[in-house]
Design a protein around this motif. Sequence first.
Motif, PDB file in Angstrom:
ATOM      1  N   LEU A 115       0.823  -1.207   0.000  1.00  0.00           N
ATOM      2  CA  LEU A 115       0.000   0.000   0.000  1.00  0.00           C
ATOM      3  C   LEU A 115       0.858   1.258   0.000  1.00  0.00           C
ATOM      4  CD1 LEU A 115      -2.578  -0.922   2.812  1.00  0.00           C
ATOM      5  CD2 LEU A 115      -2.768  -1.362   0.353  1.00  0.00           C
ATOM      6  N   THR A 116       0.306   2.302  -0.577  1.00  0.00           N
ATOM      7  CA  THR A 116       0.863   3.637  -0.433  1.00  0.00           C
ATOM      8  C   THR A 116       0.011   4.348   0.609  1.00  0.00           C
ATOM      9  OG1 THR A 116      -0.564   4.511  -2.179  1.00  0.00           O
ATOM     10  CG2 THR A 116       1.628   3.734  -2.836  1.00  0.00           C
ATOM     11  N   SER A 117       0.502   5.423   1.153  1.00  0.00           N
ATOM     12  CA  SER A 117      -0.317   6.202   2.078  1.00  0.00           C
ATOM     13  C   SER A 117      -0.021   7.678   1.888  1.00  0.00           C
ATOM     14  CB  SER A 117      -0.067   5.794   3.530  1.00  0.00           C
ATOM     15  OG  SER A 117       1.195   6.232   3.961  1.00  0.00           O
ATOM     16  N   TYR A 118      -1.021   8.482   2.215  1.00  0.00           N
ATOM     17  CA  TYR A 118      -0.876   9.938   2.164  1.00  0.00           C
ATOM     18  C   TYR A 118      -1.881  10.536   3.126  1.00  0.00           C
ATOM     19  CZ  TYR A 118      -4.757   9.313  -1.149  1.00  0.00           C
ATOM     20  OH  TYR A 118      -5.940   8.937  -1.753  1.00  0.00           O
ATOM     21  N   VAL A 119      -1.605  11.732   3.585  1.00  0.00           N
ATOM     22  CA  VAL A 119      -2.448  12.386   4.577  1.00  0.00           C
ATOM     23  C   VAL A 119      -3.259  13.491   3.900  1.00  0.00           C
ATOM     24  CG1 VAL A 119      -2.445  13.746   6.705  1.00  0.00           C
ATOM     25  CG2 VAL A 119      -0.826  11.857   6.423  1.00  0.00           C
ATOM     26  N   VAL A 120      -4.546  13.558   4.275  1.00  0.00           N
ATOM     27  CA  VAL A 120      -5.446  14.581   3.749  1.00  0.00           C
ATOM     28  C   VAL A 120      -6.045  15.332   4.931  1.00  0.00           C
ATOM     29  CG1 VAL A 120      -7.581  14.990   2.453  1.00  0.00           C
ATOM     30  CG2 VAL A 120      -5.991  13.203   1.709  1.00  0.00           C
ATOM     31  N   ALA A 121      -5.998  16.646   4.872  1.00  0.00           N
ATOM     32  CA  ALA A 121      -6.595  17.466   5.933  1.00  0.00           C
ATOM     33  C   ALA A 121      -8.105  17.268   5.944  1.00  0.00           C
ATOM     34  CB  ALA A 121      -6.266  18.933   5.698  1.00  0.00           C
ATOM     35  N   SER A 122      -8.689  17.345   7.128  1.00  0.00           N
ATOM     36  CA  SER A 122     -10.128  17.175   7.283  1.00  0.00           C
ATOM     37  C   SER A 122     -10.701  18.352   8.059  1.00  0.00           C
ATOM     38  CB  SER A 122     -10.427  15.877   8.030  1.00  0.00           C
ATOM     39  OG  SER A 122     -11.800  15.781   8.340  1.00  0.00           O
ATOM     40  N   ASP A 123     -11.803  18.898   7.574  1.00  0.00           N
ATOM     41  CA  ASP A 123     -12.489  19.974   8.283  1.00  0.00           C
ATOM     42  C   ASP A 123     -13.279  19.449   9.472  1.00  0.00           C
ATOM     43  OD1 ASP A 123     -11.538  21.814   6.449  1.00  0.00           O
ATOM     44  OD2 ASP A 123     -13.306  21.629   5.149  1.00  0.00           O
ATOM     45  N   GLU A 124     -13.497  18.128   9.504  1.00  0.00           N
ATOM     46  CA  GLU A 124     -14.348  17.507  10.523  1.00  0.00           C
ATOM     47  C   GLU A 124     -13.553  16.903  11.676  1.00  0.00           C
ATOM     48  OE1 GLU A 124     -16.523  14.653   8.307  1.00  0.00           O
ATOM     49  OE2 GLU A 124     -17.351  16.148   6.963  1.00  0.00           O
ATOM     50  N   GLY A 125     -12.260  17.146  11.759  1.00  0.00           N
ATOM     51  CA  GLY A 125     -11.462  16.554  12.822  1.00  0.00           C
ATOM     52  C   GLY A 125     -10.019  16.441  12.394  1.00  0.00           C
ATOM     53  N   HIS A 160      -6.475  15.092  10.696  1.00  0.00           N
ATOM     54  CA  HIS A 160      -6.117  14.685   9.337  1.00  0.00           C
ATOM     55  C   HIS A 160      -6.361  13.184   9.184  1.00  0.00           C
ATOM     56  CE1 HIS A 160      -4.618  18.626   8.939  1.00  0.00           C
ATOM     57  NE2 HIS A 160      -3.370  18.436   9.327  1.00  0.00           N
ATOM     58  N   ARG A 161      -6.625  12.768   7.958  1.00  0.00           N
ATOM     59  CA  ARG A 161      -6.895  11.355   7.696  1.00  0.00           C
ATOM     60  C   ARG A 161      -5.774  10.766   6.857  1.00  0.00           C
ATOM     61  NH1 ARG A 161     -13.223  12.244   6.349  1.00  0.00           N
ATOM     62  NH2 ARG A 161     -13.927  12.245   8.515  1.00  0.00           N
ATOM     63  N   LYS A 162      -5.328   9.582   7.263  1.00  0.00           N
ATOM     64  CA  LYS A 162      -4.301   8.867   6.516  1.00  0.00           C
ATOM     65  C   LYS A 162      -5.002   7.928   5.540  1.00  0.00           C
ATOM     66  CE  LYS A 162      -0.049   6.256   7.158  1.00  0.00           C
ATOM     67  NZ  LYS A 162       0.855   5.694   8.178  1.00  0.00           N
ATOM     68  N   TYR A 163      -4.848   8.214   4.271  1.00  0.00           N
ATOM     69  CA  TYR A 163      -5.456   7.403   3.216  1.00  0.00           C
ATOM     70  C   TYR A 163      -4.477   6.335   2.760  1.00  0.00           C
ATOM     71  CZ  TYR A 163      -9.579  10.302   2.470  1.00  0.00           C
ATOM     72  OH  TYR A 163     -10.777  10.957   2.612  1.00  0.00           O
ATOM     73  N   TYR A 164      -5.032   5.197   2.355  1.00  0.00           N
ATOM     74  CA  TYR A 164      -4.245   4.096   1.810  1.00  0.00           C
ATOM     75  C   TYR A 164      -4.744   3.788   0.408  1.00  0.00           C
ATOM     76  CZ  TYR A 164      -2.668   3.223   6.576  1.00  0.00           C
ATOM     77  OH  TYR A 164      -2.112   3.353   7.819  1.00  0.00           O
ATOM     78  N   GLY A 165      -3.828   3.362  -0.440  1.00  0.00           N
ATOM     79  CA  GLY A 165      -4.177   2.955  -1.792  1.00  0.00           C
ATOM     80  C   GLY A 165      -3.273   1.814  -2.217  1.00  0.00           C
ATOM     81  N   LEU A 166      -3.709   1.061  -3.215  1.00  0.00           N
ATOM     82  CA  LEU A 166      -2.902  -0.048  -3.729  1.00  0.00           C
ATOM     83  C   LEU A 166      -1.793   0.478  -4.626  1.00  0.00           C
ATOM     84  CD1 LEU A 166      -5.462  -2.797  -4.839  1.00  0.00           C
ATOM     85  CD2 LEU A 166      -4.313  -2.531  -2.658  1.00  0.00           C
ATOM     86  N   ASN A 167      -0.647  -0.146  -4.537  1.00  0.00           N
ATOM     87  CA  ASN A 167       0.422   0.105  -5.492  1.00  0.00           C
ATOM     88  C   ASN A 167       0.559  -1.173  -6.333  1.00  0.00           C
ATOM     89  OD1 ASN A 167       1.839  -1.728  -3.897  1.00  0.00           O
ATOM     90  ND2 ASN A 167       2.948  -0.130  -2.801  1.00  0.00           N
ATOM     91  N   ASP A 168       1.607  -1.270  -7.133  1.00  0.00           N
ATOM     92  CA  ASP A 168       1.767  -2.455  -7.989  1.00  0.00           C
ATOM     93  C   ASP A 168       1.872  -3.743  -7.180  1.00  0.00           C
ATOM     94  OD1 ASP A 168       1.623  -0.948 -10.293  1.00  0.00           O
ATOM     95  OD2 ASP A 168       3.809  -0.785 -10.528  1.00  0.00           O
ATOM     96  N   VAL A 169       2.582  -3.699  -6.070  1.00  0.00           N
ATOM     97  CA  VAL A 169       2.697  -4.889  -5.210  1.00  0.00           C
ATOM     98  C   VAL A 169       1.321  -5.275  -4.675  1.00  0.00           C
ATOM     99  CG1 VAL A 169       3.677  -5.791  -3.053  1.00  0.00           C
ATOM    100  CG2 VAL A 169       5.098  -4.433  -4.599  1.00  0.00           C
ATOM    101  N   GLY A 170       0.555  -4.301  -4.226  1.00  0.00           N
ATOM    102  CA  GLY A 170      -0.789  -4.560  -3.703  1.00  0.00           C
ATOM    103  C   GLY A 170      -1.731  -5.108  -4.758  1.00  0.00           C
ATOM    104  N   ARG A 171      -1.645  -4.576  -5.971  1.00  0.00           N
ATOM    105  CA  ARG A 171      -2.483  -5.097  -7.057  1.00  0.00           C
ATOM    106  C   ARG A 171      -2.103  -6.545  -7.371  1.00  0.00           C
ATOM    107  NH1 ARG A 171      -2.482   0.334  -8.236  1.00  0.00           N
ATOM    108  NH2 ARG A 171      -0.460   0.334  -9.283  1.00  0.00           N
ATOM    109  N   GLY A 172      -0.818  -6.847  -7.311  1.00  0.00           N
ATOM    110  CA  GLY A 172      -0.373  -8.229  -7.515  1.00  0.00           C
ATOM    111  C   GLY A 172      -0.860  -9.151  -6.407  1.00  0.00           C
TER     112      GLY A 172
END
Length: 107
Positions: A59-69, A71-83
């Motif tokens: 997985l990759t991860s990145y942080v997104v600011a949130s107006d509701e509390g 920051h949120r750490k988002y996860y997404g698939l990378n090539d290894v995860g898709r495999g």
Amino acid sequence: MDSSQLLKGVLDLAVLAVLKERDGYGYDVVRRLREAGLDGVGDASVYGTLRRLFKAGALTSYVVASDEGPHRKYYGLNDVGRGMHASSARTWAEFSATMASLLKEAE
């Protein structure tokens, strides 16, 4: 049969499948799994799975600011995860077909 034991065995695949659709933060992944019918999934199990898959390089991860509390750490698939997803999905399909065949024969 206790479905929680089955869930432990396929939680990685379930999390990968949810993230294959679109990136998500921890509670979003929990919510999407529950909406899909995995009502017994625990928050801590999903958060632990996300951390483990991230450390495994799936997985990759990145942080997104949130107006509701916080920051949120988002996860997404990378090539290894898709495999990992593709491989695990094939294994699950084979296992599921075998079990369906066994159960049909037992009727």
